[in-house]
Design a protein around this motif. Structure first.
Motif, mmCIF file in Angstrom:
data_model
loop_
_atom_site.group_PDB
_atom_site.id
_atom_site.type_symbol
_atom_site.label_atom_id
_atom_site.label_comp_id
_atom_site.label_asym_id
_atom_site.label_seq_id
_atom_site.Cartn_x
_atom_site.Cartn_y
_atom_site.Cartn_z
ATOM 1 N N GLY A 108 0.713 -1.206 -0.091
ATOM 2 C CA GLY A 108 -0.111 0.078 -0.098
ATOM 3 C C GLY A 108 1.071 1.171 -0.129
ATOM 4 N N GLY A 109 0.297 2.326 0.591
ATOM 5 C CA GLY A 109 1.110 3.488 0.706
ATOM 6 C C GLY A 109 2.565 3.391 1.378
ATOM 7 N N LEU A 110 2.515 2.507 2.397
ATOM 8 C CA LEU A 110 3.822 2.460 3.017
ATOM 9 C C LEU A 110 4.782 1.210 2.336
ATOM 10 N N GLY A 111 3.950 0.260 1.939
ATOM 11 C CA GLY A 111 4.606 -0.831 1.378
ATOM 12 C C GLY A 111 5.327 -0.622 -0.005
ATOM 13 N N HIS A 112 4.823 0.158 -0.799
ATOM 14 C CA HIS A 112 5.268 0.447 -2.139
ATOM 15 C C HIS A 112 6.560 1.290 -1.962
ATOM 16 N N MET A 113 6.493 2.034 -0.865
ATOM 17 C CA MET A 113 7.754 2.987 -0.543
ATOM 18 C C MET A 113 8.966 1.980 -0.108
ATOM 19 N N ALA A 114 8.401 1.012 0.766
ATOM 20 C CA ALA A 114 9.445 0.144 1.307
ATOM 21 C C ALA A 114 10.349 -0.683 0.245
ATOM 22 N N VAL A 115 9.318 -1.091 -0.748
ATOM 23 C CA VAL A 115 10.121 -1.912 -1.979
ATOM 24 C C VAL A 115 10.822 -1.122 -2.697
ATOM 25 N N LYS A 116 10.432 0.173 -3.032
ATOM 26 C CA LYS A 116 11.221 1.013 -3.814
ATOM 27 C C LYS A 116 12.575 1.356 -3.236
ATOM 28 N N LEU A 117 12.686 1.727 -1.686
ATOM 29 C CA LEU A 117 13.836 2.078 -0.850
ATOM 30 C C LEU A 117 14.759 0.901 -0.737
ATOM 31 N N ALA A 118 14.007 -0.257 -0.335
ATOM 32 C CA ALA A 118 14.998 -1.385 -0.087
ATOM 33 C C ALA A 118 15.792 -2.000 -1.423
ATOM 34 N N SER A 119 15.160 -1.926 -2.472
ATOM 35 C CA SER A 119 15.476 -2.352 -3.589
ATOM 36 C C SER A 119 16.717 -1.316 -4.104
ATOM 37 N N SER A 120 16.704 -0.235 -3.882
ATOM 38 C CA SER A 120 17.392 0.878 -4.224
ATOM 39 C C SER A 120 18.797 0.827 -3.421
ATOM 40 N N MET A 121 18.625 0.288 -2.211
ATOM 41 C CA MET A 121 19.982 -0.226 -1.208
ATOM 42 C C MET A 121 20.434 -1.306 -1.500
ATOM 43 N N GLY A 122 19.927 -1.949 -2.657
ATOM 44 C CA GLY A 122 20.679 -3.289 -3.072
ATOM 45 C C GLY A 122 20.131 -4.301 -2.453
ATOM 46 N N ALA A 123 19.081 -4.390 -1.791
ATOM 47 C CA ALA A 123 18.483 -5.542 -1.022
ATOM 48 C C ALA A 123 17.677 -6.402 -1.979
#
Length: 352
Positions: A186-201
């Protein structure tokens, strides 16, 4: 004081409607901001409808604010008229407790002043009004610099959804190669996916809805797993270093704790309506941790905004006019938004 246009809830059972509020004249250390965009957070709904208790009416929600500086006080040094700025979830704190001194104003031991529905630090008989309004006046220390590199409407939700997910990712030092699970898209989850993947996770979206798979992949998730499948959950046991759990609905924490490695951590960002039971063995046998996290402090929020500007990260938004806010609340509750509503505040200008 300046009488301005706003939208407010008058009671827990009434729709939000046009309302006039007073804003103070900028003091020596204040910044006056014309609000251009304001995101719609689930917390706005909880507060407007008094679902958490303690709502003070009239209630003007909104704590994902982006705008332009219109005036500054004589002691302001960081901002000037015309600057693009933001305001997040709180607008003051004591400044002197051990948490404030560690740049953790969100955990101020005397309680931070929320952007809306908090007693004003200047007059405890008055409560704060949020971003569903044409202007806001905020102390310089609680104003954030916004880059013009990114679309400002899509930056607005970073002031809550962005920092709420960025903060635990930084706190638990997510890095390249880490396996991160995200519960709830949702609103939080989609940002978690974007941010975590940008950090290389290596990010896995954990969802009950198969229709979310394409979106999860497009947002940066490497994997998608349905949590309704017992086989999937069994196969993922002991997989993740970190799980970001964004779900506010009632659910079983234990099934997700079982997915953590030894020393793995699950961070709770949502608050279900009823307490949940946690099996002690799930924590003890693999030295796992179950923790919570709020938003970040001002320093960390600025760090997040700069990081997003550098990496081109914004929220996925649907724009609305202010007179669509009640419909937007209902659609948010039905998960009928991809993934955050943002109000175009120029639609407030012609309000009677």
């Amino acid at each position: 004081m300046k009488n301005i246009n706003a939208y407010a809830a008058q009671t827990a059972n009434e729709d939000l409607a046009p309302f006039k509020i007073d804003r103070r004249e900028p003091g020596p250390g204040d910044v006056e901001i014309e609000i251009l965009f304001c995101g719609v957070c689930h917390s706005d709904i909880h507060t407007a409808r008094n679902e958490w208790g303690g709502t003070k009416y009239p209630c003007v929600p909104g704590h994902e604010i982006v705008g332009k500086v219109t005036r500054v006080g004589k002691e302001v040094t960081k901002y000037q008229e015309g600057d693009t700025v933001g305001v997040g979830c709180f607008v003051d704190s004591c400044g002197h407790c051990e948490n404030c001194e560690e740049d953790l104003e969100q955990y101020c031991l005397k309680g931070p002043t929320a952007t809306y529905n908090s007693p004003s630090p200047l007059d405890r008989e008055v409560h704060t009004y949020g971003g569903y309004s044409s202007h806001i006046v905020v102390k310089e220390e609680f104003v954030l610099k916004i880059s013009d590199k990114l679309p400002l409407n899509a930056v607005a939700p970073l002031l809550c959804a962005g920092i709420t997910t960025y903060s635990p990712l930084r706190r638990w030092n997510v890095k390249k190669g880490d396996k991160v699970g995200v519960v709830g898209l949702g609103g939080l989850g989609h940002m978690a996916v974007k941010l975590a993947s940008s950090m290389g996770a290596e990010v896995t979206m954990l969802s009950r809805s198969p229709r979310k798979e394409q979106d999860a992949n497009e947002l940066g998730a490497a994997h998608f797993q349905l949590t309704t499948s017992e086989e999937n959950m069994k196969n993922m046991a002991g997989r993740f270093n970190l799980i970001i759990n964004t779900v506010s609905a009632q659910h079983d924490y234990n099934q997700y704790l079982n997915l953590l490695k030894t020393d793995g951590v699950m961070v709770l960002l949502g608050i279900p309506p009823k307490p949940s039971e946690v099996q002690a063995a799930q924590l003890i046998m693999k030295r796992r941790s179950l923790v919570g996290s709020l938003v970040g402090g001002i320093k960390e929020t600025q760090e997040m905004l700069d990081y997003c500007a550098e990496h081109g990260i914004v929220s996925e938004v649907e724009m609305i006019n202010i007179d669509q806010i009640n419909e937007a609340y209902e659609r948010t509750l039905s998960a009928d938004v991809r993934y955050r509503f943002v109000i175009d505040m120029k639609s407030l200008k012609n309000q009677n």
